[in-house]
Enzyme design. Sequence first.
Site: not given
Ligand code: ITT
Ligand code: NA
Length: 184
Positions: A8, A11, A65-66, A142, A168
Amino acid sequence: MRIAFITSNPGKVEEAKKYFEPLGVEVYQLHFPYPEIQADTLEEVAEYGAKWLAKRIDGPFFLDDSGLFINALNGFPGVYSAYVYKTLGIDGILKLMEGVEDRSAYFKSVVAYWDGEVHLFTGRVDGEITRGKRGSKGFGFDPVFKPSGFERTFAEMTTKEKNRISHRGRALKAFAEWLKENLK
Ligand code: ITT
Ligand code: NA
């Protein structure tokens, strides 16, 4: 070849494209919400999501997933990062960290690629939580994450700079290298 990035978050797609262009692989965003189970590790969440999606999507795809793991908070928000970002937000994290001396934290990313089975690639970057928000680039947490050895937050870096050191970026690099070998 085209590979869908199930997310979703535009970025994330922006960061991913660069790794696959040199391989002649086109990465495109596919918004297809999938269940993110409550589990202890990002690996479990990513693998479950990939298997769930595999029953519903044709063709190769990957997801990411992060999470942000803050040591003084025993790894919180970790696997709950997306939920915490939407509820407490960055300001909530800064509030939790008020007066906390140990600012150390890391971002971790697990990429799950599906090509008939699940392949996992991980990356991690260590750094610290700043005392205030800085910068307007990037997304998510970030503005409050400063990687070790750098003076700027991720939000003060270009995508290219962030990619070189980010969680990532590292996971995608491992994925792209694997794909290069396995596309032959
Ligand atoms: P998806 O649809 O891909 O799941 P998401 O933004 O919900 O998108 P995640 O479930 O992986 O992503 O949740 C990770 C959270 O951590 C999410 O709130 C991101 O904003 C934050 N996050 C992950 N990677 C990041 C990055 O490179 N820089 C800043 N925040 C990050
Ligand atoms: Na995710």
